[in-house]
Design a protein around this motif. Sequence first.
Motif, PDB file in Angstrom:
ATOM      1  N   GLY A   1       0.837  -1.198   0.000  1.00 30.11           N
ATOM      2  CA  GLY A   1       0.000   0.000   0.000  1.00 30.11           C
ATOM      3  C   GLY A   1       0.865   1.238   0.000  1.00 30.11           C
TER       4      GLY A   1
ATOM      5  N   TYR B   1      -7.511   1.815  -5.005  1.00 29.74           N
ATOM      6  CA  TYR B   1      -8.271   2.975  -4.526  1.00 29.74           C
ATOM      7  C   TYR B   1      -7.398   4.204  -4.288  1.00 29.74           C
ATOM      8  CZ  TYR B   1     -11.935  -0.481  -4.237  1.00 29.74           C
ATOM      9  OH  TYR B   1     -12.829  -1.462  -4.561  1.00 29.74           O
TER      10      TYR B   1
ATOM     11  N   GLN C   1      -9.316   7.476  -4.687  1.00 30.93           N
ATOM     12  CA  GLN C   1     -10.187   7.761  -3.548  1.00 30.93           C
ATOM     13  C   GLN C   1      -9.361   8.286  -2.369  1.00 30.93           C
ATOM     14  OE1 GLN C   1     -10.600   4.876  -5.579  1.00 30.93           O
ATOM     15  NE2 GLN C   1     -12.197   6.107  -6.544  1.00 30.93           N
ATOM     16  N   LEU C   2      -8.172   7.713  -2.177  1.00 32.20           N
ATOM     17  CA  LEU C   2      -7.285   8.190  -1.118  1.00 32.20           C
ATOM     18  C   LEU C   2      -6.846   9.628  -1.412  1.00 32.20           C
ATOM     19  CD1 LEU C   2      -4.528   6.213   0.630  1.00 32.20           C
ATOM     20  CD2 LEU C   2      -3.987   8.442  -0.289  1.00 32.20           C
TER      21      LEU C   2
ATOM     22  N   TYR D   1      -9.446  12.109  -0.401  1.00 35.27           N
ATOM     23  CA  TYR D   1      -9.370  12.398   1.039  1.00 35.27           C
ATOM     24  C   TYR D   1      -8.228  13.385   1.323  1.00 35.27           C
ATOM     25  CZ  TYR D   1     -12.535   8.662   2.712  1.00 35.27           C
ATOM     26  OH  TYR D   1     -13.625   7.864   2.993  1.00 35.27           O
TER      27      TYR D   1
ATOM     28  N   TRP E   1      -2.979   9.806   5.416  1.00 31.26           N
ATOM     29  CA  TRP E   1      -3.935   8.853   4.859  1.00 31.26           C
ATOM     30  C   TRP E   1      -3.190   7.638   4.308  1.00 31.26           C
ATOM     31  CZ3 TRP E   1      -8.671  11.172   5.617  1.00 31.26           C
ATOM     32  CH2 TRP E   1      -8.639  12.561   5.781  1.00 31.26           C
ATOM     33  N   SER E   2      -3.840   6.484   4.325  1.00 35.15           N
ATOM     34  CA  SER E   2      -3.203   5.283   3.776  1.00 35.15           C
ATOM     35  C   SER E   2      -4.225   4.392   3.090  1.00 35.15           C
ATOM     36  CB  SER E   2      -2.515   4.480   4.889  1.00 35.15           C
ATOM     37  OG  SER E   2      -2.005   3.250   4.389  1.00 35.15           O
ATOM     38  N   ASN E   3      -3.777   3.760   1.991  1.00 40.31           N
ATOM     39  CA  ASN E   3      -4.512   2.619   1.420  1.00 40.31           C
ATOM     40  C   ASN E   3      -3.634   1.393   1.653  1.00 40.31           C
ATOM     41  OD1 ASN E   3      -2.524   3.451  -0.435  1.00 40.31           O
ATOM     42  ND2 ASN E   3      -3.575   2.512  -2.147  1.00 40.31           N
TER      43      ASN E   3
ATOM     44  N   ASN F   1     -12.694   3.253   5.110  1.00 41.72           N
ATOM     45  CA  ASN F   1     -13.376   2.387   4.144  1.00 41.72           C
ATOM     46  C   ASN F   1     -12.727   1.013   4.113  1.00 41.72           C
ATOM     47  OD1 ASN F   1     -13.409   5.314   2.652  1.00 41.72           O
ATOM     48  ND2 ASN F   1     -15.334   4.230   2.356  1.00 41.72           N
TER      49      ASN F   1
ATOM     50  N   THR G   1      -8.809  -3.763  -0.237  1.00 43.51           N
ATOM     51  CA  THR G   1      -8.062  -2.602   0.261  1.00 43.51           C
ATOM     52  C   THR G   1      -8.845  -1.935   1.381  1.00 43.51           C
ATOM     53  OG1 THR G   1      -7.217  -2.193  -1.976  1.00 43.51           O
ATOM     54  CG2 THR G   1      -7.021  -0.375  -0.422  1.00 43.51           C
TER      55      THR G   1
ATOM     56  N   ILE H   1      -8.878   1.881   3.584  1.00 42.56           N
ATOM     57  CA  ILE H   1      -8.348   3.243   3.657  1.00 42.56           C
ATOM     58  C   ILE H   1      -8.502   3.713   5.093  1.00 42.56           C
ATOM     59  CG2 ILE H   1      -8.651   5.648   2.914  1.00 42.56           C
ATOM     60  CD1 ILE H   1      -9.481   4.631   0.178  1.00 42.56           C
TER      61      ILE H   1
ATOM     62  N   LYS I   1      -6.890   6.735   8.242  1.00 39.07           N
ATOM     63  CA  LYS I   1      -6.240   8.021   8.484  1.00 39.07           C
ATOM     64  C   LYS I   1      -5.455   7.968   9.793  1.00 39.07           C
ATOM     65  CE  LYS I   1     -10.253   9.912  10.903  1.00 39.07           C
ATOM     66  NZ  LYS I   1     -11.212  11.022  11.021  1.00 39.07           N
TER      67      LYS I   1
END
Length: 403
Positions: free
Chosen positions: A227, A285, A288-289, A292, A323-325, A352, A375, A377, A379
């Motif tokens: 990730g 994603y 999407q990350l 954010y 933030w992380s996926n 998520n 995955t 997501i 914070k």
Amino acid sequence: MKQKKILLLGGSQQQIPSIKKAKELGFYTVTCDYLPENPGHKFADEYYNVSTTDKEAVLSLAKKLQIDGIVAYASDPAAPTAAYVAEKMGLPGNPYESVKILTEKDLFRDFLHNHGLNCPKAHGYTSCEEAAKDIEQFQFPVMVKPVDSSGSKGVVKIYSSSELKNAVEEALSYSRCGRFIVEEFIKKKGYQISGDGFSVDGKLVFTSYGNELYSGRNGTREYVALGEFWPSLLDPEIKEKVDSELQKLIKALHMKTSAYNIEAIVDENDTVYILELGPRNGGSYIPQLIKYATGVDLVDYTIRAAMGEDCSSLKMVPTVGCWSNYMLLSTENGIFENIWFDKKFKEKNLLNVYCTSTPGDVVHAYQNTTHSLGTMIFKADTIEEMQEITNNIQNYYRVIVKK
């Protein structure tokens, strides 16, 4: 007025955001692939059972439907098809030959070398015998990679010529076109750079980078991706160097208005190497990350670009927050039961969870992204907290399997 029609290549779970966005923007949405059970298709107006890698079949479908735009969202194998169809039909898109170069590692390394861009010593082959003749010209360790796979699939690091045969066999098992590259290993400084970008009329207007997280635990190889986390820890001047290298590449390839998935390394001499410039949005994603982290909706711009709409409002935006996926993965083979999350982490950090497995599915110990279960997501309040979580991820979530 006739509703504009968009063809989206693929209907996997991580492609759902692009299908939903196209609908939200008012377009008639058509999806295609060879997997009718893919979950994305139920969000589209129509679905056709046509492989996304069959260029002629997709072109035939696109002509029959009289589409106005085509997208290969988060899919390397489908990207050349989208470019091919767009070029043949005079639709918005990138040059097919350029997209082909970007999706085949041997062509890409040759292009970098021929255009004076930073590139590790590399060569493409179709057989172990070919590579064996050259192998002593390389400085070990070297990476053996399929030319047309992603997500660490079929990638092997070797330290001597005696390891070549097994590495080539593994690489070729993941190559659709039956080719692999051998390239010298670059010793990186800090984290590998990973993220997405966007160009408008060939000008790189947006990049958002994170820090790539790799494995090495539980018997997995140390270069298997897990990730990323944002914000990037790059010095501002190094980020400018990365952006500059990307702009040179985009210009040389005559790319147009497009999303990119970016992988880069900075070596110990601060030399920037672009490892990948995927002509599509990132998987796992990442868009999407990035939304954010920056508020920028790259999926929106991707759909608009494919439909020939104005994307000039897109600008560089700094990351706010951490933030992380992160891959959902099992550390053992077995039957999937559920995912355990630490209670405090679930309440405070988790945003998520995109899980592709259901109870009863057979799962495999994670070796590459083929074995990913999806995955999540999350914070964190600080970079230190983010690093503590990602360095000790087993304390925050576990995939529960029955043996």
